[in-house]
Design an enzyme around this catalytic site. Sequence first.
Site, PDB file in Angstrom:
ATOM      1  N   ASP A  89       0.862  -1.187   0.000  1.00  0.00           N
ATOM      2  CA  ASP A  89       0.000   0.000   0.000  1.00  0.00           C
ATOM      3  C   ASP A  89       0.895   1.232   0.000  1.00  0.00           C
ATOM      4  OD1 ASP A  89      -1.868  -2.019   0.439  1.00  0.00           O
ATOM      5  OD2 ASP A  89      -2.999  -0.893   1.947  1.00  0.00           O
ATOM      6  N   LYS A 152      -6.787   3.541  -2.924  1.00  0.00           N
ATOM      7  CA  LYS A 152      -7.140   3.486  -1.499  1.00  0.00           C
ATOM      8  C   LYS A 152      -7.339   4.899  -0.975  1.00  0.00           C
ATOM      9  CE  LYS A 152      -4.885   2.122   2.869  1.00  0.00           C
ATOM     10  NZ  LYS A 152      -3.759   1.398   3.480  1.00  0.00           N
ATOM     11  N   LYS A 181     -10.083   0.469  -2.028  1.00  0.00           N
ATOM     12  CA  LYS A 181      -9.953   0.157  -0.602  1.00  0.00           C
ATOM     13  C   LYS A 181     -10.314   1.387   0.220  1.00  0.00           C
ATOM     14  CE  LYS A 181      -6.583  -1.130   2.974  1.00  0.00           C
ATOM     15  NZ  LYS A 181      -5.264  -1.718   3.272  1.00  0.00           N
TER      16      LYS A 181
END
Length: 216
Positions: A89, A152, A181
Amino acid sequence: MEIQKFIDHTILKPEATEEQVKKLCKEARDYKFASVCVNPYYTSLVSKELQGTDVKTCVVIGFPLGANTKEVKAFETKQAIENGAKEVDMVINIGALKDKKYDVVKEDIEAVVNEAKGKALVKVIIETCLLTDEEKVKACEISKEVGADFVKTSTGFSTGGAKKEDVKLMRETVGENIGVKASGGIRDYKTSLEMIEAGANRIGASAGIKIVEESK
């Protein structure tokens, strides 16, 4: 709905101890979460703890500010994968996005995507609370263009977390073929469900157990 399959069980606070990380891994094994998300230092430990399970090791890159150089982010990615990460991430270069230096933003994400290709999923954290809607769309478009697997919402370390409006906008921007996300401030089942209904197919949370228990 098997809500646990959506959850990245997360511990990113700087004071997280080895004991706390091991406990998180045990919970993730017991509850069958999608992944355990940690800072790079704990990559090897988490990979070892999750060995032989379907729970993935997820590691943050350029976290939480995203202001490292692309070379550093690429190296962090390489090292994380060598130590067992199956998902990374990364935080985008937010300042460059604000400056409309889209080539810089693109090269930054690309450095991580190229390093991870075929080895780990890449989720791109755009830090929605710091962006205008136009900037959110641009960040998502660039992420999609360079082959990221997910976009995300948040690090959870800035001025705000996931909002369903942002999730919806991100999903509309990237289409159906890449993931969205939602993370930051998601502490219950109701909020998780709102995010999923808005288009999220992964939830980043440290309250994973509470979310699952509330879903029963």
